[in-house]
Scaffold this motif. Structure first.
Motif, PDB file in Angstrom:
ATOM      1  N   MET A   5       0.801  -1.218   0.000  1.00 32.01           N
ATOM      2  CA  MET A   5       0.000   0.000   0.000  1.00 32.01           C
ATOM      3  C   MET A   5       0.838   1.275   0.000  1.00 32.01           C
ATOM      4  SD  MET A   5      -2.788  -1.308  -0.576  1.00 32.01           S
ATOM      5  CE  MET A   5      -4.002  -0.025  -0.458  1.00 32.01           C
ATOM      6  N   LYS A   6       2.139   1.132  -0.110  1.00 33.54           N
ATOM      7  CA  LYS A   6       2.961   2.314  -0.338  1.00 33.54           C
ATOM      8  C   LYS A   6       2.594   2.872  -1.705  1.00 33.54           C
ATOM      9  CE  LYS A   6       6.942   1.149   2.499  1.00 33.54           C
ATOM     10  NZ  LYS A   6       8.405   0.944   2.488  1.00 33.54           N
ATOM     11  N   VAL A   7       2.837   4.147  -1.889  1.00 35.05           N
ATOM     12  CA  VAL A   7       2.522   4.803  -3.159  1.00 35.05           C
ATOM     13  C   VAL A   7       3.527   4.351  -4.217  1.00 35.05           C
ATOM     14  CG1 VAL A   7       2.315   7.037  -4.332  1.00 35.05           C
ATOM     15  CG2 VAL A   7       1.543   6.792  -1.956  1.00 35.05           C
ATOM     16  N   GLY A   8       3.012   3.874  -5.327  1.00 29.55           N
ATOM     17  CA  GLY A   8       3.892   3.523  -6.436  1.00 29.55           C
ATOM     18  C   GLY A   8       4.306   4.777  -7.177  1.00 29.55           C
ATOM     19  N   ILE A   9       5.514   4.799  -7.674  1.00 34.96           N
ATOM     20  CA  ILE A   9       5.970   5.897  -8.520  1.00 34.96           C
ATOM     21  C   ILE A   9       6.486   5.275  -9.802  1.00 34.96           C
ATOM     22  CG2 ILE A   9       7.524   7.862  -8.794  1.00 34.96           C
ATOM     23  CD1 ILE A   9       7.686   8.064  -5.763  1.00 34.96           C
ATOM     24  N   PHE A  10       5.860   5.620 -10.917  1.00 35.12           N
ATOM     25  CA  PHE A  10       6.313   5.072 -12.184  1.00 35.12           C
ATOM     26  C   PHE A  10       6.103   6.051 -13.308  1.00 35.12           C
ATOM     27  CE2 PHE A  10       2.218   3.182 -11.089  1.00 35.12           C
ATOM     28  CZ  PHE A  10       1.442   3.303 -12.225  1.00 35.12           C
ATOM     29  N   ASN A  11       6.708   5.736 -14.457  1.00 38.78           N
ATOM     30  CA  ASN A  11       6.619   6.636 -15.600  1.00 38.78           C
ATOM     31  C   ASN A  11       5.627   6.077 -16.611  1.00 38.78           C
ATOM     32  OD1 ASN A  11       9.204   5.109 -15.329  1.00 38.78           O
ATOM     33  ND2 ASN A  11       9.245   5.329 -17.534  1.00 38.78           N
ATOM     34  N   GLY A  12       4.633   6.869 -16.912  1.00 39.47           N
ATOM     35  CA  GLY A  12       3.612   6.492 -17.878  1.00 39.47           C
ATOM     36  C   GLY A  12       2.337   6.038 -17.202  1.00 39.47           C
ATOM     37  N   THR A  13       1.234   6.517 -17.684  1.00 40.98           N
ATOM     38  CA  THR A  13      -0.070   6.137 -17.142  1.00 40.98           C
ATOM     39  C   THR A  13      -0.477   4.790 -17.730  1.00 40.98           C
ATOM     40  OG1 THR A  13      -1.056   7.563 -18.819  1.00 40.98           O
ATOM     41  CG2 THR A  13      -0.928   8.455 -16.599  1.00 40.98           C
ATOM     42  N   ILE A  14       0.121   3.753 -17.195  1.00 40.08           N
ATOM     43  CA  ILE A  14      -0.053   2.395 -17.689  1.00 40.08           C
ATOM     44  C   ILE A  14      -0.748   1.567 -16.616  1.00 40.08           C
ATOM     45  CG2 ILE A  14       1.183   0.314 -18.420  1.00 40.08           C
ATOM     46  CD1 ILE A  14       3.487   2.280 -19.240  1.00 40.08           C
ATOM     47  N   ALA A  15      -1.812   0.868 -17.011  1.00 38.26           N
ATOM     48  CA  ALA A  15      -2.438  -0.078 -16.094  1.00 38.26           C
ATOM     49  C   ALA A  15      -1.475  -1.252 -15.929  1.00 38.26           C
ATOM     50  CB  ALA A  15      -3.779  -0.539 -16.642  1.00 38.26           C
ATOM     51  N   THR A  16      -0.994  -1.455 -14.722  1.00 33.94           N
ATOM     52  CA  THR A  16       0.009  -2.484 -14.476  1.00 33.94           C
ATOM     53  C   THR A  16      -0.603  -3.867 -14.321  1.00 33.94           C
ATOM     54  OG1 THR A  16      -0.071  -2.055 -12.094  1.00 33.94           O
ATOM     55  CG2 THR A  16       1.577  -0.829 -13.390  1.00 33.94           C
ATOM     56  N   THR A  17      -1.904  -3.923 -14.188  1.00 34.47           N
ATOM     57  CA  THR A  17      -2.653  -5.168 -14.100  1.00 34.47           C
ATOM     58  C   THR A  17      -4.115  -4.841 -14.396  1.00 34.47           C
ATOM     59  OG1 THR A  17      -3.060  -7.133 -12.715  1.00 34.47           O
ATOM     60  CG2 THR A  17      -3.054  -5.004 -11.595  1.00 34.47           C
ATOM     61  N   ASN A  18      -4.939  -5.844 -14.576  1.00 36.86           N
ATOM     62  CA  ASN A  18      -6.365  -5.601 -14.831  1.00 36.86           C
ATOM     63  C   ASN A  18      -6.982  -4.860 -13.660  1.00 36.86           C
ATOM     64  OD1 ASN A  18      -6.063  -7.079 -17.161  1.00 36.86           O
ATOM     65  ND2 ASN A  18      -6.940  -8.955 -16.305  1.00 36.86           N
ATOM     66  N   GLY A  19      -7.974  -4.021 -13.939  1.00 33.77           N
ATOM     67  CA  GLY A  19      -8.647  -3.307 -12.869  1.00 33.77           C
ATOM     68  C   GLY A  19      -9.378  -2.086 -13.373  1.00 33.77           C
ATOM     69  N   VAL A  20      -9.953  -1.360 -12.420  1.00 31.11           N
ATOM     70  CA  VAL A  20     -10.635  -0.107 -12.696  1.00 31.11           C
ATOM     71  C   VAL A  20      -9.809   0.998 -12.054  1.00 31.11           C
ATOM     72  CG1 VAL A  20     -12.738   1.232 -12.324  1.00 31.11           C
ATOM     73  CG2 VAL A  20     -12.895  -1.230 -12.773  1.00 31.11           C
ATOM     74  N   TYR A  21      -9.419   1.976 -12.872  1.00 29.86           N
ATOM     75  CA  TYR A  21      -8.510   3.027 -12.434  1.00 29.86           C
ATOM     76  C   TYR A  21      -9.116   4.408 -12.651  1.00 29.86           C
ATOM     77  CZ  TYR A  21      -4.880  -0.609 -12.700  1.00 29.86           C
ATOM     78  OH  TYR A  21      -4.133  -1.745 -12.530  1.00 29.86           O
ATOM     79  N   LYS A  22      -8.653   5.348 -11.854  1.00 27.64           N
ATOM     80  CA  LYS A  22      -8.957   6.757 -12.058  1.00 27.64           C
ATOM     81  C   LYS A  22      -7.625   7.483 -12.150  1.00 27.64           C
ATOM     82  CE  LYS A  22     -10.915  10.862  -9.869  1.00 27.64           C
ATOM     83  NZ  LYS A  22     -11.463  11.408  -8.618  1.00 27.64           N
ATOM     84  N   ILE A  23      -7.507   8.354 -13.151  1.00 25.78           N
ATOM     85  CA  ILE A  23      -6.287   9.146 -13.326  1.00 25.78           C
ATOM     86  C   ILE A  23      -6.667  10.614 -13.277  1.00 25.78           C
ATOM     87  CG2 ILE A  23      -4.383   9.701 -14.893  1.00 25.78           C
ATOM     88  CD1 ILE A  23      -4.777   6.845 -16.056  1.00 25.78           C
ATOM     89  N   SER A  24      -5.966  11.370 -12.453  1.00 27.06           N
ATOM     90  CA  SER A  24      -6.239  12.803 -12.333  1.00 27.06           C
ATOM     91  C   SER A  24      -4.924  13.550 -12.158  1.00 27.06           C
ATOM     92  CB  SER A  24      -7.175  13.066 -11.146  1.00 27.06           C
ATOM     93  OG  SER A  24      -6.650  12.519  -9.952  1.00 27.06           O
ATOM     94  N   ASP A  25      -4.977  14.849 -12.372  1.00 29.12           N
ATOM     95  CA  ASP A  25      -3.790  15.687 -12.186  1.00 29.12           C
ATOM     96  C   ASP A  25      -3.446  15.777 -10.703  1.00 29.12           C
ATOM     97  OD1 ASP A  25      -3.626  16.319 -14.921  1.00 29.12           O
ATOM     98  OD2 ASP A  25      -4.976  18.019 -14.692  1.00 29.12           O
ATOM     99  N   ILE A  26      -2.153  15.866 -10.409  1.00 31.44           N
ATOM    100  CA  ILE A  26      -1.686  16.130  -9.053  1.00 31.44           C
ATOM    101  C   ILE A  26      -0.475  17.052  -9.159  1.00 31.44           C
ATOM    102  CG2 ILE A  26      -0.216  14.064  -8.930  1.00 31.44           C
ATOM    103  CD1 ILE A  26      -1.038  13.883  -5.913  1.00 31.44           C
ATOM    104  N   ASN A  27      -0.424  18.064  -8.304  1.00 37.94           N
ATOM    105  CA  ASN A  27       0.729  18.964  -8.351  1.00 37.94           C
ATOM    106  C   ASN A  27       1.879  18.384  -7.517  1.00 37.94           C
ATOM    107  OD1 ASN A  27       0.478  19.854  -5.576  1.00 37.94           O
ATOM    108  ND2 ASN A  27      -1.176  21.217  -6.215  1.00 37.94           N
ATOM    109  N   VAL A  28       3.040  18.949  -7.703  1.00 34.80           N
ATOM    110  CA  VAL A  28       4.245  18.440  -7.055  1.00 34.80           C
ATOM    111  C   VAL A  28       4.107  18.443  -5.537  1.00 34.80           C
ATOM    112  CG1 VAL A  28       6.704  18.911  -6.658  1.00 34.80           C
ATOM    113  CG2 VAL A  28       5.776  19.025  -8.973  1.00 34.80           C
ATOM    114  N   SER A  29       3.571  19.512  -4.979  1.00 31.30           N
ATOM    115  CA  SER A  29       3.429  19.626  -3.525  1.00 31.30           C
ATOM    116  C   SER A  29       2.544  18.508  -2.965  1.00 31.30           C
ATOM    117  CB  SER A  29       2.858  21.001  -3.174  1.00 31.30           C
ATOM    118  OG  SER A  29       2.632  21.098  -1.790  1.00 31.30           O
TER     119      SER A  29
END
Length: 110
Positions: A5-29
């Motif tokens: 449950m740690k936050v993953g950090i990766f490059n590219g908005t890629i579904a890493t496995t099957n599932g339902v995802y939500k993608i939204s903007d987040i600022n650096v802070s």
């Protein structure tokens, strides 16, 4: 802390496995607050990308070419280039800065 449950950090908005995802903007802070609060697992596969993220968050985000699988309920901070690089490109840090980038919050719901 539960590693899954740690936050993953990766490059590219890629579904890493099957599932339902939500993608939204987040600022650096907000991204930095999220990873500081919950810990993180780096799945950044390129040194120059890891350097750009490390500088953005003012903390060490190491390169790590792991096979990351996002769990249900797990959040990820995703590095997103502003445009797609040419096929087969491995960008240097200068090229990353020239293209520009932002961050996305990727949440897996099921």
């Amino acid at each position: 802390m539960d590693e899954s449950m740690k936050v993953g950090i990766f490059n590219g908005t890629i579904a890493t496995t099957n599932g339902v995802y939500k993608i939204s903007d987040i600022n650096v802070s907000d991204a930095k607050k999220l990873i500081c609060k919950n810990g993180f697992i780096s799945a950044i596969g390129h040194k120059s990308t890891a350097e750009a993220i490390s500088d953005s968050f003012n903390m060490d985000i190491p390169m790590s070419r792991i096979d990351f699988k996002q769990q249900v309920g797990q959040k990820a901070v995703v590095f997103k280039l502003n445009r797609r690089p040419p096929e087969g490109s491995i960008l240097c840090r200068t090229e990353i800065e020239e293209i520009g980038y932002s961050f996305k919050l990727m949440e897996r719901f099921e």
